[in-house]
Design a protein around this motif. Structure first.
Motif, PDB file in Angstrom:
ATOM      1  N   PHE A  51       0.804  -1.214   0.000  1.00 25.65           N
ATOM      2  CA  PHE A  51       0.000   0.000   0.000  1.00 25.65           C
ATOM      3  C   PHE A  51       0.842   1.271   0.000  1.00 25.65           C
ATOM      4  CE2 PHE A  51      -2.429  -3.429   1.907  1.00 25.65           C
ATOM      5  CZ  PHE A  51      -3.528  -3.442   1.049  1.00 25.65           C
ATOM      6  N   GLY A  52       2.096   1.143  -0.425  1.00 24.69           N
ATOM      7  CA  GLY A  52       2.946   2.303  -0.608  1.00 24.69           C
ATOM      8  C   GLY A  52       3.794   2.695   0.586  1.00 24.69           C
ATOM      9  N   VAL A  53       3.639   2.012   1.708  1.00 23.16           N
ATOM     10  CA  VAL A  53       4.462   2.296   2.880  1.00 23.16           C
ATOM     11  C   VAL A  53       5.679   1.382   2.810  1.00 23.16           C
ATOM     12  CG1 VAL A  53       4.533   2.317   5.389  1.00 23.16           C
ATOM     13  CG2 VAL A  53       2.408   2.875   4.199  1.00 23.16           C
ATOM     14  N   PRO A  54       6.881   1.938   2.857  1.00 25.86           N
ATOM     15  CA  PRO A  54       8.082   1.115   2.644  1.00 25.86           C
ATOM     16  C   PRO A  54       8.425   0.195   3.822  1.00 25.86           C
ATOM     17  CG  PRO A  54       8.702   3.368   3.115  1.00 25.86           C
ATOM     18  CD  PRO A  54       7.202   3.349   3.030  1.00 25.86           C
ATOM     19  N   GLY A  55       7.501  -0.665   4.194  1.00 22.13           N
ATOM     20  CA  GLY A  55       7.714  -1.576   5.311  1.00 22.13           C
ATOM     21  C   GLY A  55       8.663  -2.712   4.999  1.00 22.13           C
ATOM     22  N   ALA A  56       8.749  -3.113   3.738  1.00 16.73           N
ATOM     23  CA  ALA A  56       9.590  -4.252   3.377  1.00 16.73           C
ATOM     24  C   ALA A  56      11.064  -3.969   3.662  1.00 16.73           C
ATOM     25  CB  ALA A  56       9.389  -4.623   1.913  1.00 16.73           C
ATOM     26  N   ILE A  57      11.474  -2.727   3.580  1.00 13.27           N
ATOM     27  CA  ILE A  57      12.868  -2.376   3.879  1.00 13.27           C
ATOM     28  C   ILE A  57      13.163  -2.665   5.353  1.00 13.27           C
ATOM     29  CG2 ILE A  57      14.519  -0.470   4.052  1.00 13.27           C
ATOM     30  CD1 ILE A  57      13.028   0.770   1.611  1.00 13.27           C
ATOM     31  N   VAL A  58      12.256  -2.248   6.228  1.00 13.95           N
ATOM     32  CA  VAL A  58      12.415  -2.541   7.656  1.00 13.95           C
ATOM     33  C   VAL A  58      12.378  -4.050   7.868  1.00 13.95           C
ATOM     34  CG1 VAL A  58      11.378  -2.247   9.941  1.00 13.95           C
ATOM     35  CG2 VAL A  58      11.407  -0.332   8.334  1.00 13.95           C
ATOM     36  N   GLY A  59      11.489  -4.726   7.167  1.00 15.49           N
ATOM     37  CA  GLY A  59      11.370  -6.173   7.293  1.00 15.49           C
ATOM     38  C   GLY A  59      12.641  -6.912   6.913  1.00 15.49           C
ATOM     39  N   VAL A  60      13.252  -6.540   5.815  1.00 14.01           N
ATOM     40  CA  VAL A  60      14.468  -7.239   5.384  1.00 14.01           C
ATOM     41  C   VAL A  60      15.632  -6.924   6.328  1.00 14.01           C
ATOM     42  CG1 VAL A  60      15.522  -5.622   3.717  1.00 14.01           C
ATOM     43  CG2 VAL A  60      15.629  -8.083   3.311  1.00 14.01           C
ATOM     44  N   ILE A  61      15.644  -5.744   6.903  1.00 16.76           N
ATOM     45  CA  ILE A  61      16.665  -5.427   7.903  1.00 16.76           C
ATOM     46  C   ILE A  61      16.488  -6.340   9.120  1.00 16.76           C
ATOM     47  CG2 ILE A  61      17.469  -3.663   9.534  1.00 16.76           C
ATOM     48  CD1 ILE A  61      16.839  -1.578   7.284  1.00 16.76           C
ATOM     49  N   ILE A  62      15.248  -6.518   9.562  1.00 16.15           N
ATOM     50  CA  ILE A  62      14.967  -7.441  10.666  1.00 16.15           C
ATOM     51  C   ILE A  62      15.452  -8.842  10.306  1.00 16.15           C
ATOM     52  CG2 ILE A  62      13.120  -8.640  11.928  1.00 16.15           C
ATOM     53  CD1 ILE A  62      11.556  -5.958  11.819  1.00 16.15           C
ATOM     54  N   THR A 109      12.184 -12.779  -1.445  1.00 14.38           N
ATOM     55  CA  THR A 109      11.028 -12.031  -1.945  1.00 14.38           C
ATOM     56  C   THR A 109      11.367 -10.552  -2.064  1.00 14.38           C
ATOM     57  OG1 THR A 109       9.475 -13.622  -0.974  1.00 14.38           O
ATOM     58  CG2 THR A 109       8.615 -11.425  -1.477  1.00 14.38           C
ATOM     59  N   PHE A 110      12.002 -10.002  -1.044  1.00 11.69           N
ATOM     60  CA  PHE A 110      12.369  -8.589  -1.062  1.00 11.69           C
ATOM     61  C   PHE A 110      13.294  -8.271  -2.231  1.00 11.69           C
ATOM     62  CE2 PHE A 110      15.425  -5.249  -0.125  1.00 11.69           C
ATOM     63  CZ  PHE A 110      14.581  -4.177   0.130  1.00 11.69           C
ATOM     64  N   TRP A 111      14.403  -9.014  -2.363  1.00 12.56           N
ATOM     65  CA  TRP A 111      15.407  -8.690  -3.379  1.00 12.56           C
ATOM     66  C   TRP A 111      14.896  -8.914  -4.795  1.00 12.56           C
ATOM     67  CZ3 TRP A 111      18.709  -5.337  -2.177  1.00 12.56           C
ATOM     68  CH2 TRP A 111      19.248  -5.284  -0.894  1.00 12.56           C
ATOM     69  N   TRP A 112      14.153  -9.995  -5.029  1.00  9.38           N
ATOM     70  CA  TRP A 112      13.621 -10.222  -6.377  1.00  9.38           C
ATOM     71  C   TRP A 112      12.561  -9.182  -6.737  1.00  9.38           C
ATOM     72  CZ3 TRP A 112      16.028 -12.589 -10.000  1.00  9.38           C
ATOM     73  CH2 TRP A 112      16.897 -13.636  -9.707  1.00  9.38           C
ATOM     74  N   ALA A 162      11.077  -4.319  -9.721  1.00 11.06           N
ATOM     75  CA  ALA A 162      10.678  -2.906  -9.748  1.00 11.06           C
ATOM     76  C   ALA A 162      11.728  -2.055 -10.437  1.00 11.06           C
ATOM     77  CB  ALA A 162      10.440  -2.407  -8.323  1.00 11.06           C
ATOM     78  N   ALA A 163      13.000  -2.345 -10.174  1.00  6.23           N
ATOM     79  CA  ALA A 163      14.089  -1.574 -10.793  1.00  6.23           C
ATOM     80  C   ALA A 163      14.091  -1.741 -12.311  1.00  6.23           C
ATOM     81  CB  ALA A 163      15.430  -2.010 -10.211  1.00  6.23           C
ATOM     82  N   ILE A 164      13.663  -2.877 -12.782  1.00  2.00           N
ATOM     83  CA  ILE A 164      13.581  -3.104 -14.229  1.00  2.00           C
ATOM     84  C   ILE A 164      12.308  -2.474 -14.797  1.00  2.00           C
ATOM     85  CG2 ILE A 164      13.245  -4.896 -15.992  1.00  2.00           C
ATOM     86  CD1 ILE A 164      15.130  -6.675 -14.259  1.00  2.00           C
ATOM     87  N   SER A 165      11.215  -2.568 -14.057  1.00  2.00           N
ATOM     88  CA  SER A 165       9.921  -2.090 -14.547  1.00  2.00           C
ATOM     89  C   SER A 165       9.828  -0.575 -14.647  1.00  2.00           C
ATOM     90  CB  SER A 165       8.795  -2.597 -13.646  1.00  2.00           C
ATOM     91  OG  SER A 165       8.712  -3.994 -13.711  1.00  2.00           O
ATOM     92  N   TYR A 166      10.337   0.140 -13.659  1.00  2.00           N
ATOM     93  CA  TYR A 166      10.177   1.600 -13.669  1.00  2.00           C
ATOM     94  C   TYR A 166      10.809   2.274 -14.884  1.00  2.00           C
ATOM     95  CZ  TYR A 166       7.975   1.394  -9.120  1.00  2.00           C
ATOM     96  OH  TYR A 166       7.115   1.122  -8.085  1.00  2.00           O
TER      97      TYR A 166
END
Length: 117
Positions: free
Chosen positions: A32-43, A66-69, A74-78
């Motif tokens: 939903f646009g909140v960058p929670g996955a970054i915090v998640g992968v750090i955890i 899941t995070f890195w792929w 996204a880096a390819i799509s944008y």
């Protein structure tokens, strides 16, 4: 205890289980646009050693991949959106794949099952 109940001490495995659930929630929030996955992968990376040799180790690996792929997708799509408009299609596919990974992981988590490596 006086009332006959036994107080259960929390185990390390319980803490890792709870963190696994928190990371799945952060990944969902990320949709939903909140960058929670970054915090998640750090955890995931900070607590990865504690998750070793537990059921939750496979979930940590699943969440990290899941995070890195998804980030790579996204880096390819944008740039493809700007260049060809094709990025809308590839971005939608990455988003669907990301949702699938979260749902599959959370269902396995809920059932207490490991995920493939």
């Amino acid at each position: 205890m006086q009332d006959g109940t036994v107080e259960r001490m929390p185990r390390q495995d319980d803490a890792i289980r709870n963190l696994t659930m928190v990371v799945y929630i952060l990944q969902i929030v990320n949709l939903f646009g909140v960058p929670g996955a970054i915090v998640g992968v750090i955890i995931n990376y900070v607590k990865r050693d504690e998750a070793r040799d537990t059921l939750w180790d496979s979930h940590f690996s699943w969440q990290i991949r899941t995070f890195w792929w998804a980030l790579l997708g996204a880096a390819i799509s944008y740039p493809l959106i700007i260049l060809f408009g094709l990025g809308f299609l590839t971005g939608a596919l990455v988003w669907c794949w990301y949702v699938y990974r979260i749902v599959r992981g959370f269902l396995a988590f809920n059932d207490g099952k490991p995920l493939p490596r």
